[in-house]
Design a protein around this motif. Structure first.
Motif, short mmCIF file in Angstrom:
data_model
loop_
_atom_site.label_atom_id
_atom_site.label_comp_id
_atom_site.label_asym_id
_atom_site.label_seq_id
_atom_site.Cartn_x
_atom_site.Cartn_y
_atom_site.Cartn_z
N ALA A 1 -23.68 50.97 2.94
CA ALA A 1 -22.68 51.11 4.00
C ALA A 1 -21.31 51.39 3.42
CB ALA A 1 -22.66 49.85 4.86
N ARG A 2 -20.97 50.69 2.33
CA ARG A 2 -19.65 50.86 1.72
C ARG A 2 -19.49 52.27 1.16
NH1 ARG A 2 -16.03 48.32 3.52
NH2 ARG A 2 -15.22 50.43 3.78
N ARG A 3 -20.54 52.79 0.52
CA ARG A 3 -20.47 54.15 -0.03
C ARG A 3 -20.30 55.20 1.08
NH1 ARG A 3 -25.85 54.60 -3.09
NH2 ARG A 3 -25.29 56.83 -3.14
N GLU A 4 -21.04 55.03 2.16
CA GLU A 4 -20.92 55.98 3.27
C GLU A 4 -19.51 55.95 3.86
OE1 GLU A 4 -25.60 55.98 4.77
OE2 GLU A 4 -24.05 55.06 6.03
N LEU A 5 -19.00 54.76 4.08
CA LEU A 5 -17.66 54.64 4.67
C LEU A 5 -16.59 55.16 3.73
CD1 LEU A 5 -18.04 51.14 6.36
CD2 LEU A 5 -17.83 53.34 7.53
N ASP A 6 -16.73 54.87 2.44
CA ASP A 6 -15.75 55.36 1.48
C ASP A 6 -15.74 56.89 1.44
OD1 ASP A 6 -14.99 52.81 0.84
OD2 ASP A 6 -16.13 52.71 -1.04
N ALA A 7 -16.93 57.50 1.55
CA ALA A 7 -17.00 58.96 1.53
C ALA A 7 -16.35 59.56 2.78
CB ALA A 7 -18.46 59.41 1.43
N VAL A 8 -16.57 58.93 3.93
CA VAL A 8 -15.92 59.40 5.16
C VAL A 8 -14.41 59.22 5.04
CG1 VAL A 8 -15.64 59.00 7.63
CG2 VAL A 8 -17.92 58.99 6.63
N GLY A 9 -13.99 58.06 4.55
CA GLY A 9 -12.56 57.79 4.41
C GLY A 9 -11.87 58.79 3.51
N ALA A 10 -12.51 59.13 2.40
CA ALA A 10 -11.91 60.08 1.47
C ALA A 10 -11.80 61.47 2.09
CB ALA A 10 -12.75 60.14 0.19
N ALA A 11 -12.82 61.87 2.86
CA ALA A 11 -12.82 63.20 3.46
C ALA A 11 -11.86 63.32 4.65
CB ALA A 11 -14.24 63.58 3.91
N MET A 12 -11.76 62.23 5.44
CA MET A 12 -10.97 62.28 6.67
C MET A 12 -9.58 61.68 6.51
SD MET A 12 -13.07 63.79 8.69
CE MET A 12 -11.97 63.70 10.09
N GLY A 13 -9.32 61.03 5.38
CA GLY A 13 -8.03 60.36 5.21
C GLY A 13 -7.94 59.08 6.01
#
Length: 348
Positions: free
Chosen positions: A203-215
């Motif tokens: 879950a953390r990896r998925e959220l971190d990837a979204v956060g990095a892409a979307m700011g």
């Protein structure tokens, strides 16, 4: 009797579900042939059979052909009865598609109803629970009815076991249409991950990837409450709240798919919607068409909404609605937007 060809247009289960819903609402018998003819396994699967049996229960219908694999169905509804209902799918099939089958009739009944459902809650090729709760139900309420949804347990493929409750209050005086031409100013945006039964770092990896892409960061990246019954599962969702509408996008994890790829697929959908200015996305357009058709029919007033894409699914749904109701849809291009306009007409 209304006769439908299940192979028309997108040729899937939506023709069956919309046909059943409108048969109950109008009291007009339905015969449908070549059910799900364009699917790899044609005919009634478990979740489609569950829709038929639920519709029969709510309307006291007489049914012929209600069995697994059947490609022809005759459905003759009686009077719709408000009440407390329980519907279960003995698999991970979407229980929310069952709800959407009976919801129009119960929204137009003479008293409130409560529906308890079990099965899949986050499925491929079906609206996830959070889409119905955050994007769809507010539009129902805006039309004058009330739909309150509660997620008791998540249900993922292949175990299923999810549980959902729906409280439905009909609209006093009937459904009222409205125009939804713009999404309005943005109010909030966040990602949420459900990963019951899986390692927390997924879950953390998925959220971190979204956060990095979307700011996005902080409270915009959330691990959802783990309400799960059986088996592992993974749903990564993005919610975009605007003044006039909320959209929900979902990417489902699966064996062999990395957390980063799950996130990438979600980001692609979100960015595509953000790049446009239409009020609703392709999936919400499909769901909104039936609501608008019913409201236009009841009120006699026209309505319109703009959408980012007119899928074959939406076009087919509009065609089925027109078979039952004195409503006609105009699907038009207006500048950079696609508009779906519904108006009441005289029936021949």
């Amino acid at each position: 009797m209304i006769e439908l060809d299940g192979s028309q247009g997108e040729g899937g289960g939506q023709i069956l579900r919309t046909g059943l819903a409108l048969s109950m609402v109008t009291g007009r018998p339905l015969r449908i042939e070549r059910i799900r003819a364009r699917r790899p396994k044609p005919g009634l699967m478990r979740q489609h059979l569950a829709c038929v049996l639920a519709a029969a229960d709510v309307s006291g219908a007489q049914v012929e052909g209600a069995e697994l694999g059947a490609q022809t169905l005759c459905f003759s509804p009686g009077a719709v009865r408000a009440g407390d209902y329980r519907f279960a799918i003995a698999s991970a099939g979407s229980c929310l598609l069952v709800l959407q089958t009976v919801l129009p009739a119960l929204m137009l009944a003479d008293a409130p109803s409560r529906v308890r459902l079990s099965g899949g809650t986050h499925n491929p090729m079906a609206p996830p629970f959070h889409f119905l709760q955050r994007a769809y139900a507010p539009l129902v309420r805006r039309m004058g009815a009330d739909l309150q949804l509660t997620l008791r347990r998540c249900g993922f493929y292949p175990a299923g076991g999810g549980e959902v409750e729906a409280a439905i209050h009909p609209a006093a005086g009937g459904l009222q249409p409205f125009d939804l031409l713009a999404r309005g100013a943005p109010k909030a945006a966040f990602a949420e991950c459900l990963a019951p039964g899986l390692a927390r770092n997924i879950a953390r990896r998925e959220l971190d990837a979204v956060g990095a892409a979307m700011g996005w960061s902080g409270d915009q990246l959330r691990i959802g409450e783990q309400r799960q019954n059986e088996g592992p599962g993974n749903a990564l969702m993005a919610t975009l709240e605007y003044e006039q509408v909320t959209e929900v996008f979902c990417s489902l994890g699966e064996r062999g798919l990395s957390a980063e790829e799950v996130a990438r697929r979600l980001v692609v959908e979100v960015r595509a919607f953000q790049a446009g200015n239409a009020a609703v996305g392709a999936h919400l357009a499909d769901q909104l068409a039936l609501l608008m058709g019913l409201a236009v029919w009841q009120s006699g007033r026209s309505a319109a909404f703009t959408c980012s894409e007119l899928t074959e699914h939406t076009r087919t749904n509009c065609a089925v609605i027109e078979r039952f109701l004195p409503v006609r849809f105009a699907l038009e291009v207006e500048g950079s937007q696609l508009a779906v306009k519904a108006a009441r007409v005289a029936m021949a």
